[in-house]
Design an enzyme around this catalytic site. Structure first.
Site, PDB file in Angstrom:
ATOM      1  N   GLY A  31      13.574   0.000   2.340  1.00  0.00           N
ATOM      2  CA  GLY A  31      14.015  -1.822   2.914  1.00  0.00           C
ATOM      3  C   GLY A  31      13.522  -2.607   2.896  1.00  0.00           C
ATOM      4  N   HIS A  37      10.570  -6.245  -4.247  1.00  0.00           N
ATOM      5  CA  HIS A  37      10.950  -5.120  -4.031  1.00  0.00           C
ATOM      6  C   HIS A  37      12.688  -6.296  -5.357  1.00  0.00           C
ATOM      7  CE1 HIS A  37      10.657  -4.755   0.121  1.00  0.00           C
ATOM      8  NE2 HIS A  37      10.243  -3.124  -1.399  1.00  0.00           N
ATOM      9  N   ASP A 150       0.914  -1.301  -4.068  1.00  0.00           N
ATOM     10  CA  ASP A 150       0.229   0.435  -3.524  1.00  0.00           C
ATOM     11  C   ASP A 150       0.171   0.884  -4.482  1.00  0.00           C
ATOM     12  OD1 ASP A 150       2.122   0.178  -0.667  1.00  0.00           O
ATOM     13  OD2 ASP A 150       3.625  -0.235  -1.862  1.00  0.00           O
TER      14      ASP A 150
END
Ligand code: PAF
Length: 283
Positions: A31, A37, A150
């Site tokens: 979130g 995202h 990541d």
């Protein structure tokens, strides 16, 4: 857009999608959404009938002294952003739903999770692979999307998916950056205005490393030193690591000959930021 907050309800919905012959993509997140995202959502939208985004701040991947409690959360804001980017379902389970009392099953990819970020965050990747494996079981996606920011996580999740024959395609999407080069991250919200102003120097240090490689430098130690020198002058910066590794297996490299992942983790004040770049050395 539906917001589903229990596992049984999500499973029922997945059964309906599968019965209707719909393909599903999953975007696992914690979130506090940003453009990184949303770029995953837009990619997913093009490839499957249904786009599911999970929003779950996973306690298992935080160390005891890390920021689980203060990790930024704002579900209403996330709902709005996810809906406008094209998410069909937000899956937002509770911690007790995901890890009921007596929970005792873990998924761990051995050998890849104890270097780089794993060296300073013991158990982190075991927490990531456990929650992602659970999310895969619940949502049963055809494709799952992750960000290259990541990088180690992406490599580990790919390996888990292959090793466990999960039959899910893992797509890794490029890092999305702020106009000044800072890699987008929910944790950027922690930076003070002065820290935020200095943070793009991390990407500049990676660009410097890339320039060195392009100009023919092959010695990883020299490239790492030049990168670290640029980081050391950032006020309140503390280097966790700057590493050059083979992006297939995360093994350290001494000489740059092929594709090389240059990855770093640096504290700016109290905020730990990560970033990376893939460079291609001449053979
Ligand atoms: O990258 C993240 O936000 C998390 O590590 C993930 C993949 C959602 C698992 O909790």
């Amino acid at each position: 857009m539906k917001v589903v907050d229990t596992i049984p309800r999500m499973s029922t919905l997945v059964k309906i999608f599968k019965k209707e012959g719909k393909s599903i993509s999953l975007i696992p997140t914690m979130g506090y959404l940003h453009e990184g995202h949303l770029s995953l959502v837009r990619a997913a939208r093009k490839h499957t009938d249904v786009v599911v985004m999970s929003i779950f701040v996973n306690p298992m991947q935080f160390g005891p002294k890390e920021d689980f409690e203060k990790y930024p959360r704002d579900l209403k804001r996330d709902e709005h952003l996810a809906a406008s980017a094209g998410v069909d379902v937000i899956f937002h389970p509770s911690v007790s739903d995901m890890y009921p009392a007596g929970y005792s099953t873990y998924v761990e990819v051995c050998g890849l999770g104890d270097t780089l970020c794993g060296a300073s965050r013991p158990g982190h990747f075991k927490g990531v692979t456990t929650v992602v494996a659970k999310l895969f079981q619940i949502v049963r996606p055809n494709i799952a999307y992750f960000g290259q920011k990541d990088a180690q996580q992406a490599i580990i999740i790919k390996k888990m998916t292959e090793d466990l024959n999960m039959g899910i395609e893992i797509k890794i999407m490029p890092i999305v950056r702020e106009p000044d080069g800072l890699a987008m991250s929910s944790r950027n919200a922690y930076l003070s205005p002065a820290e935020r102003k200095n943070a793009p120097a991390l990407y500049e240090s990676l660009k410097k490393a890339e320039t060195l490689v392009r100009s023919g430098e092959k010695d990883a130690a020299k490239i790492i030193k030049a990168t670290e020198d640029m980081i050391r002058v950032i006020p309140n910066a503390k280097i966790d690591y700057v590493s050059m590794v083979d992006p297939r297996n995360l093994k350290k490299i001494k000489t740059v000959t092929g594709e090389t992942l240059i990855a770093l983790a640096v504290f700016i004040g109290k905020t730990r930021l990560i970033d990376n770049i893939i460079v291609k050395g001449a053979k």
